[in-house]
Write an enzyme that holds these catalytic residues in place. Structure first.
Site, PDB file in Angstrom:
ATOM      1  N   ARG A 118       0.804  -1.231   0.000  1.00  0.00           N
ATOM      2  CA  ARG A 118       0.000   0.000   0.000  1.00  0.00           C
ATOM      3  C   ARG A 118       0.836   1.279   0.000  1.00  0.00           C
ATOM      4  NH1 ARG A 118      -2.771  -3.321   3.290  1.00  0.00           N
ATOM      5  NH2 ARG A 118      -4.627  -4.187   2.291  1.00  0.00           N
ATOM      6  N   LYS A 140       1.871  11.473 -11.132  1.00  0.00           N
ATOM      7  CA  LYS A 140       1.114  10.505 -11.942  1.00  0.00           C
ATOM      8  C   LYS A 140       1.993   9.286 -12.171  1.00  0.00           C
ATOM      9  CE  LYS A 140      -2.036  13.388 -14.639  1.00  0.00           C
ATOM     10  NZ  LYS A 140      -2.387  13.782 -16.028  1.00  0.00           N
ATOM     11  N   GLU A 182       8.228  19.457 -25.018  1.00  0.00           N
ATOM     12  CA  GLU A 182       7.467  19.700 -23.781  1.00  0.00           C
ATOM     13  C   GLU A 182       7.922  21.009 -23.127  1.00  0.00           C
ATOM     14  OE1 GLU A 182       4.871  17.987 -22.641  1.00  0.00           O
ATOM     15  OE2 GLU A 182       5.042  15.933 -23.394  1.00  0.00           O
ATOM     16  N   LYS A 224       6.091  23.369 -13.938  1.00  0.00           N
ATOM     17  CA  LYS A 224       5.301  22.158 -13.649  1.00  0.00           C
ATOM     18  C   LYS A 224       4.981  22.090 -12.153  1.00  0.00           C
ATOM     19  CE  LYS A 224       3.878  17.702 -14.314  1.00  0.00           C
ATOM     20  NZ  LYS A 224       3.854  16.514 -15.146  1.00  0.00           N
ATOM     21  N   GLU A 234      -5.795  17.578 -11.395  1.00  0.00           N
ATOM     22  CA  GLU A 234      -6.293  17.950 -12.714  1.00  0.00           C
ATOM     23  C   GLU A 234      -7.770  18.272 -12.766  1.00  0.00           C
ATOM     24  OE1 GLU A 234      -4.154  15.874 -15.756  1.00  0.00           O
ATOM     25  OE2 GLU A 234      -5.770  16.185 -17.179  1.00  0.00           O
ATOM     26  N   ARG A 238      -4.245  22.384 -13.961  1.00  0.00           N
ATOM     27  CA  ARG A 238      -3.356  21.337 -14.463  1.00  0.00           C
ATOM     28  C   ARG A 238      -3.668  20.980 -15.922  1.00  0.00           C
ATOM     29  NH1 ARG A 238      -0.696  16.240 -11.129  1.00  0.00           N
ATOM     30  NH2 ARG A 238       0.471  15.441 -12.893  1.00  0.00           N
ATOM     31  N   ASN A 242      -1.926  19.902 -20.739  1.00  0.00           N
ATOM     32  CA  ASN A 242      -2.386  19.129 -21.897  1.00  0.00           C
ATOM     33  C   ASN A 242      -2.348  19.925 -23.189  1.00  0.00           C
ATOM     34  OD1 ASN A 242      -2.942  16.848 -20.368  1.00  0.00           O
ATOM     35  ND2 ASN A 242      -4.900  17.714 -19.720  1.00  0.00           N
ATOM     36  N   HIS A 245      -1.718  18.252 -26.463  1.00  0.00           N
ATOM     37  CA  HIS A 245      -1.826  16.810 -26.231  1.00  0.00           C
ATOM     38  C   HIS A 245      -3.078  16.179 -26.830  1.00  0.00           C
ATOM     39  CE1 HIS A 245       1.636  17.426 -23.786  1.00  0.00           C
ATOM     40  NE2 HIS A 245       1.673  16.181 -23.367  1.00  0.00           N
ATOM     41  N   HIS A 249      -2.009  13.123 -28.734  1.00  0.00           N
ATOM     42  CA  HIS A 249      -2.374  11.757 -28.337  1.00  0.00           C
ATOM     43  C   HIS A 249      -3.051  11.011 -29.477  1.00  0.00           C
ATOM     44  CE1 HIS A 249      -2.298  12.758 -23.784  1.00  0.00           C
ATOM     45  NE2 HIS A 249      -1.187  12.149 -24.147  1.00  0.00           N
ATOM     46  N   HIS A 262       6.565  10.645 -28.029  1.00  0.00           N
ATOM     47  CA  HIS A 262       5.459  11.421 -27.475  1.00  0.00           C
ATOM     48  C   HIS A 262       5.634  12.928 -27.722  1.00  0.00           C
ATOM     49  CE1 HIS A 262       2.475  12.897 -24.711  1.00  0.00           C
ATOM     50  NE2 HIS A 262       3.417  13.541 -24.039  1.00  0.00           N
TER      51      HIS A 262
HETATM   52  N1  LIG Z   1       3.787  10.699 -15.184  1.00  0.00           N
HETATM   53  C1  LIG Z   1       3.638  11.754 -15.960  1.00  0.00           C
HETATM   54  O1  LIG Z   1       3.161  12.819 -15.537  1.00  0.00           O
HETATM   55  C2  LIG Z   1       4.089  11.671 -17.382  1.00  0.00           C
HETATM   56  C3  LIG Z   1       4.240  12.840 -18.144  1.00  0.00           C
HETATM   57  C4  LIG Z   1       4.724  12.731 -19.432  1.00  0.00           C
HETATM   58  C5  LIG Z   1       5.047  11.476 -19.950  1.00  0.00           C
HETATM   59  N2  LIG Z   1       4.865  10.368 -19.186  1.00  0.00           N
HETATM   60  C6  LIG Z   1       5.221   9.030 -19.703  1.00  0.00           C
HETATM   61  O2  LIG Z   1       6.614   8.986 -19.947  1.00  0.00           O
HETATM   62  C7  LIG Z   1       6.867   7.976 -20.921  1.00  0.00           C
HETATM   63  C8  LIG Z   1       7.922   8.473 -21.885  1.00  0.00           C
HETATM   64  O3  LIG Z   1       9.091   8.753 -21.184  1.00  0.00           O
HETATM   65  P1  LIG Z   1      10.476   8.969 -21.934  1.00  0.00           P
HETATM   66  O4  LIG Z   1      10.263   9.849 -23.093  1.00  0.00           O
HETATM   67  O5  LIG Z   1      11.454   9.355 -20.897  1.00  0.00           O
HETATM   68  O6  LIG Z   1      10.777   7.549 -22.579  1.00  0.00           O
HETATM   69  P2  LIG Z   1      11.540   6.247 -22.042  1.00  0.00           P
HETATM   70  O7  LIG Z   1      11.463   6.111 -20.601  1.00  0.00           O
HETATM   71  O8  LIG Z   1      11.043   5.133 -22.879  1.00  0.00           O
HETATM   72  O9  LIG Z   1      13.058   6.551 -22.434  1.00  0.00           O
HETATM   73  C9  LIG Z   1      13.397   6.730 -23.782  1.00  0.00           C
HETATM   74  C10 LIG Z   1      14.641   5.944 -24.153  1.00  0.00           C
HETATM   75  O10 LIG Z   1      15.801   6.580 -23.610  1.00  0.00           O
HETATM   76  C11 LIG Z   1      16.635   5.644 -22.952  1.00  0.00           C
HETATM   77  N3  LIG Z   1      17.337   6.394 -21.910  1.00  0.00           N
HETATM   78  C12 LIG Z   1      16.846   6.898 -20.763  1.00  0.00           C
HETATM   79  N4  LIG Z   1      17.763   7.650 -20.148  1.00  0.00           N
HETATM   80  C13 LIG Z   1      18.866   7.629 -20.906  1.00  0.00           C
HETATM   81  C14 LIG Z   1      20.151   8.229 -20.806  1.00  0.00           C
HETATM   82  N5  LIG Z   1      20.451   9.074 -19.814  1.00  0.00           N
HETATM   83  N6  LIG Z   1      21.060   7.964 -21.775  1.00  0.00           N
HETATM   84  C15 LIG Z   1      20.735   7.161 -22.826  1.00  0.00           C
HETATM   85  N7  LIG Z   1      19.542   6.586 -22.983  1.00  0.00           N
HETATM   86  C16 LIG Z   1      18.611   6.819 -22.036  1.00  0.00           C
HETATM   87  C17 LIG Z   1      15.696   4.589 -22.470  1.00  0.00           C
HETATM   88  O11 LIG Z   1      16.372   3.367 -22.294  1.00  0.00           O
HETATM   89  C18 LIG Z   1      14.675   4.524 -23.612  1.00  0.00           C
HETATM   90  O12 LIG Z   1      15.131   3.672 -24.626  1.00  0.00           O
HETATM   91  C19 LIG Z   1       5.534   7.666 -21.569  1.00  0.00           C
HETATM   92  O13 LIG Z   1       5.128   6.378 -21.179  1.00  0.00           O
HETATM   93  C20 LIG Z   1       4.597   8.714 -21.015  1.00  0.00           C
HETATM   94  O14 LIG Z   1       3.276   8.237 -20.855  1.00  0.00           O
HETATM   95  C21 LIG Z   1       4.408  10.444 -17.925  1.00  0.00           C
HETATM   96 ZN   LIG Z   2       3.389  15.198 -22.692  1.00  0.00          ZN
END
Ligand SMILES: NC(=O)c1ccc[n+]([C@@H]2O[C@H](COP(=O)([O-])OP(=O)(O)OC[C@H]3O[C@@H](n4cnc5c(N)ncnc54)[C@H](O)[C@@H]3O)[C@@H](O)[C@H]2O)c1
Ligand SMILES: [Zn+2]
Length: 360
Positions: A118, A140, A182, A224, A234, A238, A242, A245, A249, A262
Protein backbone atom coordinates in the site's frame (compact mmCIF):
# COMPACT_ATOMS: atom_id res chain seq x y z
CA UNK A 1 27.36 25.59 -8.54
CA UNK A 2 24.94 25.05 -5.69
CA UNK A 3 21.97 22.88 -6.63
CA UNK A 4 18.65 24.59 -7.32
CA UNK A 5 15.73 23.58 -5.13
CA UNK A 6 12.17 23.70 -6.42
CA UNK A 7 9.34 23.13 -3.97
CA UNK A 8 6.31 21.10 -4.92
CA UNK A 9 3.59 21.56 -2.33
CA UNK A 10 0.74 19.23 -3.25
CA UNK A 11 -1.92 18.63 -0.59
CA UNK A 12 -1.03 14.95 -0.40
CA UNK A 13 2.69 15.54 0.08
CA UNK A 14 5.20 18.37 -0.14
CA UNK A 15 8.59 17.55 -1.64
CA UNK A 16 11.60 19.14 -3.20
CA UNK A 17 13.13 18.80 -6.65
CA UNK A 18 16.90 19.15 -6.33
CA UNK A 19 18.52 20.11 -9.60
CA UNK A 20 22.18 20.46 -10.43
CA UNK A 21 24.90 19.25 -12.72
CA UNK A 22 26.55 16.29 -10.99
CA UNK A 23 24.02 16.24 -8.16
CA UNK A 24 23.74 12.44 -8.38
CA UNK A 25 27.06 12.36 -6.56
CA UNK A 26 25.24 13.66 -3.48
CA UNK A 27 22.28 11.32 -3.75
CA UNK A 28 22.88 9.50 -0.50
CA UNK A 29 23.14 12.73 1.45
CA UNK A 30 20.05 14.17 -0.21
CA UNK A 31 18.04 11.06 0.67
CA UNK A 32 19.27 11.17 4.26
CA UNK A 33 18.20 14.81 4.50
CA UNK A 34 14.61 13.94 3.68
CA UNK A 35 14.83 10.91 5.96
CA UNK A 36 13.94 8.26 3.42
CA UNK A 37 14.28 4.73 4.82
CA UNK A 38 17.79 3.28 4.60
CA UNK A 39 16.85 0.04 2.86
CA UNK A 40 16.98 1.21 -0.71
CA UNK A 41 16.11 -0.34 -4.05
CA UNK A 42 16.81 1.19 -7.43
CA UNK A 43 14.70 0.27 -10.45
CA UNK A 44 16.47 0.98 -13.72
CA UNK A 45 16.73 -0.30 -17.30
CA UNK A 46 19.63 -2.16 -18.93
CA UNK A 47 20.44 0.90 -21.08
CA UNK A 48 20.43 3.44 -18.29
CA UNK A 49 22.22 1.11 -15.90
CA UNK A 50 24.94 0.34 -18.44
CA UNK A 51 25.65 4.05 -18.96
CA UNK A 52 25.17 5.38 -15.45
CA UNK A 53 24.88 2.45 -13.04
CA UNK A 54 28.43 2.76 -11.73
CA UNK A 55 27.97 6.41 -10.96
CA UNK A 56 24.72 5.69 -9.21
CA UNK A 57 26.18 2.81 -7.21
CA UNK A 58 29.14 4.92 -6.12
CA UNK A 59 26.82 7.63 -4.89
CA UNK A 60 24.15 5.57 -3.24
CA UNK A 61 23.90 2.14 -1.74
CA UNK A 62 20.82 0.50 -3.24
CA UNK A 63 19.82 -2.97 -4.43
CA UNK A 64 19.33 -2.84 -8.21
CA UNK A 65 16.22 -4.19 -9.92
CA UNK A 66 16.74 -4.06 -13.68
CA UNK A 67 13.69 -4.26 -15.95
CA UNK A 68 13.28 -3.43 -19.64
CA UNK A 69 12.04 0.02 -20.63
CA UNK A 70 10.41 1.35 -23.78
CA UNK A 71 6.70 1.92 -24.13
CA UNK A 72 5.76 -1.70 -24.79
CA UNK A 73 7.16 -2.74 -21.42
CA UNK A 74 5.09 -0.17 -19.56
CA UNK A 75 2.65 -2.92 -18.66
CA UNK A 76 1.57 -4.84 -15.60
CA UNK A 77 3.93 -7.83 -16.25
CA UNK A 78 6.90 -5.48 -15.78
CA UNK A 79 5.37 -4.11 -12.57
CA UNK A 80 5.00 -7.72 -11.46
CA UNK A 81 8.73 -8.23 -11.98
CA UNK A 82 9.41 -5.31 -9.66
CA UNK A 83 7.05 -6.77 -7.04
CA UNK A 84 8.77 -10.18 -7.41
CA UNK A 85 12.18 -8.68 -6.68
CA UNK A 86 10.87 -6.67 -3.72
CA UNK A 87 9.12 -9.68 -2.20
CA UNK A 88 12.10 -12.00 -2.71
CA UNK A 89 14.32 -9.43 -1.01
CA UNK A 90 11.84 -9.15 1.89
CA UNK A 91 11.36 -5.45 1.33
CA UNK A 92 9.13 -4.07 4.08
CA UNK A 93 7.27 -0.78 4.54
CA UNK A 94 10.50 0.83 5.66
CA UNK A 95 12.01 0.64 2.19
CA UNK A 96 12.77 3.29 -0.40
CA UNK A 97 12.27 2.66 -4.09
CA UNK A 98 14.32 4.89 -6.34
CA UNK A 99 13.42 5.07 -10.04
CA UNK A 100 16.42 5.68 -12.28
CA UNK A 101 15.41 6.01 -15.91
CA UNK A 102 13.08 7.78 -18.32
CA UNK A 103 9.35 8.30 -18.04
CA UNK A 104 8.61 4.63 -18.61
CA UNK A 105 10.70 3.48 -15.65
CA UNK A 106 9.41 6.38 -13.51
CA UNK A 107 5.77 5.64 -14.29
CA UNK A 108 5.90 1.86 -13.93
CA UNK A 109 8.24 1.63 -10.96
CA UNK A 110 6.44 4.58 -9.35
CA UNK A 111 3.24 2.57 -9.67
CA UNK A 112 4.97 -0.41 -8.04
CA UNK A 113 6.04 1.85 -5.16
CA UNK A 114 2.52 3.27 -4.83
CA UNK A 115 0.96 -0.18 -4.55
CA UNK A 116 3.56 -2.43 -2.91
CA UNK A 117 2.40 -2.89 0.70
CA UNK A 118 0.00 0.00 0.00
CA UNK A 119 2.85 2.37 -0.65
CA UNK A 120 6.53 2.68 0.12
CA UNK A 121 8.82 5.69 -0.09
CA UNK A 122 9.41 6.79 -3.67
CA UNK A 123 12.24 8.87 -5.13
CA UNK A 124 12.59 9.74 -8.80
CA UNK A 125 15.98 10.23 -10.41
CA UNK A 126 14.92 10.93 -14.02
CA UNK A 127 17.39 10.35 -16.85
CA UNK A 128 15.61 11.63 -19.98
CA UNK A 129 14.92 15.29 -20.66
CA UNK A 130 11.19 14.52 -20.78
CA UNK A 131 11.29 12.80 -17.40
CA UNK A 132 13.39 15.59 -15.86
CA UNK A 133 11.01 18.38 -16.86
CA UNK A 134 7.72 16.56 -16.85
CA UNK A 135 6.94 13.02 -15.74
CA UNK A 136 8.97 12.93 -12.50
CA UNK A 137 7.00 15.84 -11.04
CA UNK A 138 3.32 15.71 -10.21
CA UNK A 139 2.73 12.19 -8.96
CA UNK A 140 1.11 10.51 -11.94
CA UNK A 141 2.23 6.88 -11.98
CA UNK A 142 0.89 3.93 -13.90
CA UNK A 143 1.04 1.61 -16.86
CA UNK A 144 -0.65 1.02 -20.19
CA UNK A 145 -3.35 -1.55 -20.81
CA UNK A 146 -3.31 -3.52 -24.07
CA UNK A 147 -6.48 -1.58 -24.98
CA UNK A 148 -5.15 1.89 -24.23
CA UNK A 149 -2.33 4.03 -22.94
CA UNK A 150 -2.01 5.08 -19.29
CA UNK A 151 -5.35 3.52 -18.37
CA UNK A 152 -4.10 1.95 -15.13
CA UNK A 153 -2.59 4.24 -12.54
CA UNK A 154 -2.66 6.37 -9.45
CA UNK A 155 -1.66 9.74 -8.08
CA UNK A 156 1.31 9.03 -5.85
CA UNK A 157 3.66 11.88 -5.13
CA UNK A 158 7.34 11.05 -4.70
CA UNK A 159 9.17 11.95 -1.49
CA UNK A 160 11.97 13.57 -3.46
CA UNK A 161 13.08 14.19 -7.03
CA UNK A 162 16.75 14.50 -7.95
CA UNK A 163 17.53 15.92 -11.40
CA UNK A 164 21.05 15.72 -12.79
CA UNK A 165 21.35 17.10 -16.35
CA UNK A 166 24.78 15.53 -16.78
CA UNK A 167 23.17 12.12 -17.43
CA UNK A 168 21.61 13.58 -20.57
CA UNK A 169 25.01 13.41 -22.28
CA UNK A 170 24.24 9.84 -23.38
CA UNK A 171 20.65 10.50 -24.45
CA UNK A 172 20.10 10.03 -28.21
CA UNK A 173 19.38 13.29 -30.01
CA UNK A 174 15.86 12.26 -30.95
CA UNK A 175 14.97 11.53 -27.32
CA UNK A 176 16.51 14.82 -26.29
CA UNK A 177 14.44 16.69 -28.86
CA UNK A 178 11.32 14.89 -27.68
CA UNK A 179 11.82 16.53 -24.28
CA UNK A 180 12.38 19.93 -25.84
CA UNK A 181 8.86 19.99 -27.31
CA UNK A 182 7.47 19.70 -23.78
CA UNK A 183 9.70 22.58 -22.72
CA UNK A 184 8.32 24.64 -25.61
CA UNK A 185 4.86 23.70 -24.33
CA UNK A 186 5.67 25.31 -20.97
CA UNK A 187 6.97 28.35 -22.81
CA UNK A 188 3.79 28.79 -24.83
CA UNK A 189 1.42 28.36 -21.89
CA UNK A 190 3.39 30.00 -19.13
CA UNK A 191 6.66 31.69 -20.02
CA UNK A 192 7.60 33.85 -23.02
CA UNK A 193 11.09 34.03 -21.49
CA UNK A 194 11.53 30.27 -21.63
CA UNK A 195 10.20 30.17 -25.20
CA UNK A 196 12.72 32.86 -26.16
CA UNK A 197 15.55 31.07 -24.45
CA UNK A 198 14.93 27.82 -26.32
CA UNK A 199 14.86 29.81 -29.55
CA UNK A 200 18.04 31.79 -28.96
CA UNK A 201 20.19 29.33 -27.01
CA UNK A 202 19.40 26.24 -28.99
CA UNK A 203 22.99 25.49 -29.93
CA UNK A 204 24.14 25.51 -26.31
CA UNK A 205 21.11 23.47 -25.29
CA UNK A 206 21.84 20.77 -27.89
CA UNK A 207 25.51 20.82 -26.88
CA UNK A 208 24.17 20.16 -23.38
CA UNK A 209 26.16 22.99 -21.88
CA UNK A 210 25.53 22.57 -18.18
CA UNK A 211 24.68 26.16 -17.27
CA UNK A 212 22.26 26.79 -20.11
CA UNK A 213 20.66 23.37 -19.85
CA UNK A 214 20.26 23.59 -16.08
CA UNK A 215 18.56 26.97 -16.40
CA UNK A 216 16.08 25.71 -19.00
CA UNK A 217 15.31 22.55 -17.02
CA UNK A 218 14.98 24.56 -13.80
CA UNK A 219 12.48 26.98 -15.32
CA UNK A 220 10.46 24.06 -16.69
CA UNK A 221 10.46 22.24 -13.35
CA UNK A 222 9.29 25.41 -11.63
CA UNK A 223 6.37 25.79 -14.04
CA UNK A 224 5.30 22.16 -13.65
CA UNK A 225 5.75 22.35 -9.86
CA UNK A 226 3.60 25.47 -9.61
CA UNK A 227 0.86 23.98 -11.74
CA UNK A 228 0.63 20.71 -9.79
CA UNK A 229 0.88 22.59 -6.50
CA UNK A 230 -2.17 24.62 -7.50
CA UNK A 231 -4.07 21.64 -8.89
CA UNK A 232 -2.82 18.20 -7.89
CA UNK A 233 -5.51 16.10 -9.52
CA UNK A 234 -6.29 17.95 -12.71
CA UNK A 235 -9.57 19.64 -12.00
CA UNK A 236 -8.50 23.05 -13.25
CA UNK A 237 -5.14 24.66 -13.94
CA UNK A 238 -3.36 21.34 -14.46
CA UNK A 239 -5.25 21.03 -17.73
CA UNK A 240 -2.87 23.53 -19.30
CA UNK A 241 -0.25 20.79 -19.23
CA UNK A 242 -2.39 19.13 -21.90
CA UNK A 243 -1.69 21.91 -24.36
CA UNK A 244 -0.86 20.18 -27.65
CA UNK A 245 -1.83 16.81 -26.23
CA UNK A 246 -5.33 16.40 -27.67
CA UNK A 247 -4.22 16.12 -31.28
CA UNK A 248 -0.85 14.76 -30.10
CA UNK A 249 -2.37 11.76 -28.34
CA UNK A 250 -4.62 11.07 -31.32
CA UNK A 251 -1.63 11.10 -33.68
CA UNK A 252 0.23 8.71 -31.40
CA UNK A 253 -2.68 6.33 -31.12
CA UNK A 254 -3.61 6.21 -34.82
CA UNK A 255 0.00 5.32 -35.60
CA UNK A 256 -0.04 2.74 -32.79
CA UNK A 257 2.66 4.49 -30.79
CA UNK A 258 5.25 3.46 -33.36
CA UNK A 259 5.85 6.53 -35.44
CA UNK A 260 6.23 9.39 -33.00
CA UNK A 261 8.07 9.95 -29.82
CA UNK A 262 5.46 11.42 -27.47
CA UNK A 263 7.08 14.87 -27.62
CA UNK A 264 7.09 14.86 -31.42
CA UNK A 265 3.35 14.23 -31.49
CA UNK A 266 2.94 17.08 -29.00
CA UNK A 267 4.95 19.26 -31.39
CA UNK A 268 2.29 18.68 -34.04
CA UNK A 269 -0.47 18.99 -31.46
CA UNK A 270 0.70 22.47 -30.46
CA UNK A 271 0.66 23.51 -34.10
CA UNK A 272 -2.91 22.24 -34.49
CA UNK A 273 -3.99 24.24 -31.45
CA UNK A 274 -2.25 27.32 -32.81
CA UNK A 275 -3.92 26.94 -36.23
CA UNK A 276 -7.25 26.71 -34.49
CA UNK A 277 -6.55 29.72 -32.30
CA UNK A 278 -5.50 31.87 -35.25
CA UNK A 279 -8.58 30.83 -37.24
CA UNK A 280 -10.73 31.98 -34.32
CA UNK A 281 -8.90 35.26 -34.08
CA UNK A 282 -7.76 34.30 -30.59
CA UNK A 283 -4.02 34.32 -31.36
CA UNK A 284 -1.97 36.63 -33.56
CA UNK A 285 -0.63 34.99 -36.71
CA UNK A 286 2.87 36.19 -35.78
CA UNK A 287 2.80 34.04 -32.62
CA UNK A 288 1.76 31.00 -34.61
CA UNK A 289 4.63 31.64 -36.99
CA UNK A 290 7.07 32.00 -34.09
CA UNK A 291 5.91 28.66 -32.71
CA UNK A 292 6.08 26.92 -36.10
CA UNK A 293 9.54 28.35 -36.73
CA UNK A 294 10.86 27.21 -33.37
CA UNK A 295 9.43 23.72 -33.77
CA UNK A 296 10.86 23.44 -37.29
CA UNK A 297 14.27 24.64 -36.11
CA UNK A 298 14.66 21.65 -33.79
CA UNK A 299 14.66 19.32 -36.80
CA UNK A 300 12.20 17.40 -38.94
CA UNK A 301 9.16 15.72 -37.40
CA UNK A 302 7.99 12.33 -38.69
CA UNK A 303 5.68 12.60 -41.72
CA UNK A 304 1.90 13.01 -41.34
CA UNK A 305 0.74 13.35 -44.98
CA UNK A 306 -0.52 9.74 -45.03
CA UNK A 307 -2.63 10.11 -41.86
CA UNK A 308 -6.26 11.00 -42.49
CA UNK A 309 -8.05 13.85 -40.79
CA UNK A 310 -10.94 11.51 -40.04
CA UNK A 311 -8.76 9.01 -38.16
CA UNK A 312 -7.30 11.73 -35.95
CA UNK A 313 -10.74 13.18 -35.26
CA UNK A 314 -11.91 9.73 -34.28
CA UNK A 315 -8.88 9.33 -32.02
CA UNK A 316 -9.74 12.59 -30.26
CA UNK A 317 -13.22 11.35 -29.46
CA UNK A 318 -11.67 8.62 -27.36
CA UNK A 319 -9.58 11.08 -25.38
CA UNK A 320 -9.49 10.44 -21.64
CA UNK A 321 -9.80 14.20 -21.15
CA UNK A 322 -13.40 14.24 -22.38
CA UNK A 323 -15.55 15.56 -19.59
CA UNK A 324 -19.26 14.81 -19.90
CA UNK A 325 -18.93 14.42 -23.64
CA UNK A 326 -17.11 17.71 -24.21
CA UNK A 327 -13.49 18.01 -25.07
CA UNK A 328 -11.73 20.63 -22.96
CA UNK A 329 -9.22 22.16 -25.28
CA UNK A 330 -6.27 24.38 -24.37
CA UNK A 331 -6.17 27.25 -26.82
CA UNK A 332 -3.04 29.39 -26.93
CA UNK A 333 -3.89 33.06 -27.10
CA UNK A 334 -0.29 34.25 -27.42
CA UNK A 335 3.17 33.13 -26.33
CA UNK A 336 2.68 32.78 -22.58
CA UNK A 337 -1.10 33.03 -22.60
CA UNK A 338 -3.95 30.54 -22.93
CA UNK A 339 -7.62 29.90 -22.42
CA UNK A 340 -9.56 26.68 -22.04
CA UNK A 341 -12.53 26.23 -24.33
CA UNK A 342 -15.07 23.45 -24.66
CA UNK A 343 -16.83 24.53 -27.84
CA UNK A 344 -14.37 23.48 -30.52
CA UNK A 345 -16.42 22.16 -33.42
CA UNK A 346 -15.55 19.24 -35.64
CA UNK A 347 -15.43 21.59 -38.60
CA UNK A 348 -12.84 23.85 -36.98
CA UNK A 349 -10.74 20.89 -35.97
CA UNK A 350 -10.93 19.42 -39.49
CA UNK A 351 -9.74 22.69 -40.95
CA UNK A 352 -6.83 22.96 -38.55
CA UNK A 353 -5.73 19.38 -39.22
CA UNK A 354 -5.98 19.92 -42.97
CA UNK A 355 -3.92 23.09 -42.79
CA UNK A 356 -1.29 21.18 -40.88
CA UNK A 357 -0.97 18.76 -43.80
CA UNK A 358 -2.99 15.69 -42.89
CA UNK A 359 -4.75 13.72 -45.62
CA UNK A 360 -8.31 14.84 -46.41
N1 LIG B 1 3.79 10.70 -15.18
C1 LIG B 1 3.64 11.75 -15.96
O1 LIG B 1 3.16 12.82 -15.54
C2 LIG B 1 4.09 11.67 -17.38
C3 LIG B 1 4.24 12.84 -18.14
C4 LIG B 1 4.72 12.73 -19.43
C5 LIG B 1 5.05 11.48 -19.95
N2 LIG B 1 4.86 10.37 -19.19
C6 LIG B 1 5.22 9.03 -19.70
O2 LIG B 1 6.61 8.99 -19.95
C7 LIG B 1 6.87 7.98 -20.92
C8 LIG B 1 7.92 8.47 -21.89
O3 LIG B 1 9.09 8.75 -21.18
P1 LIG B 1 10.48 8.97 -21.93
O4 LIG B 1 10.26 9.85 -23.09
O5 LIG B 1 11.45 9.36 -20.90
O6 LIG B 1 10.78 7.55 -22.58
P2 LIG B 1 11.54 6.25 -22.04
O7 LIG B 1 11.46 6.11 -20.60
O8 LIG B 1 11.04 5.13 -22.88
O9 LIG B 1 13.06 6.55 -22.43
C9 LIG B 1 13.40 6.73 -23.78
C10 LIG B 1 14.64 5.94 -24.15
O10 LIG B 1 15.80 6.58 -23.61
C11 LIG B 1 16.63 5.64 -22.95
N3 LIG B 1 17.34 6.39 -21.91
C12 LIG B 1 16.85 6.90 -20.76
N4 LIG B 1 17.76 7.65 -20.15
C13 LIG B 1 18.87 7.63 -20.91
C14 LIG B 1 20.15 8.23 -20.81
N5 LIG B 1 20.45 9.07 -19.81
N6 LIG B 1 21.06 7.96 -21.78
C15 LIG B 1 20.74 7.16 -22.83
N7 LIG B 1 19.54 6.59 -22.98
C16 LIG B 1 18.61 6.82 -22.04
C17 LIG B 1 15.70 4.59 -22.47
O11 LIG B 1 16.37 3.37 -22.29
C18 LIG B 1 14.67 4.52 -23.61
O12 LIG B 1 15.13 3.67 -24.63
C19 LIG B 1 5.53 7.67 -21.57
O13 LIG B 1 5.13 6.38 -21.18
C20 LIG B 1 4.60 8.71 -21.01
O14 LIG B 1 3.28 8.24 -20.85
C21 LIG B 1 4.41 10.44 -17.92
ZN1 LIG C 1 3.39 15.20 -22.69
Amino acid sequence: MEPVRVNVATPSRPYVVTLGDGVIGRLSKLLDEVKTPKRRFVVSSPTVWRFHGDRFANACNAEPIIVPDGERYKQTPTVMRVYDSLIKANADRASTLITFGGGVIGDLAGYAAATYLRGITLVHVPTTLLAQVDSSIGGKVGVNHPLGKNLIGAFYQPHAVVVDPSVLGTLPRREFRAGLYEIIKYGVTSSPGLFERVATQQKAIFAREPEVLTAVIGESCRIKADVVTADEKESGLRRILNFGHTAGHALESVTRYRRFRHGEAVGYGMLVAAELAVARGAMPESDRTALATLIASLGPLPPIADITVASVLDGMKHDKKMIAGRLHFVLPTGIGAWSIVDDVTEREMKKALTRLGLKK
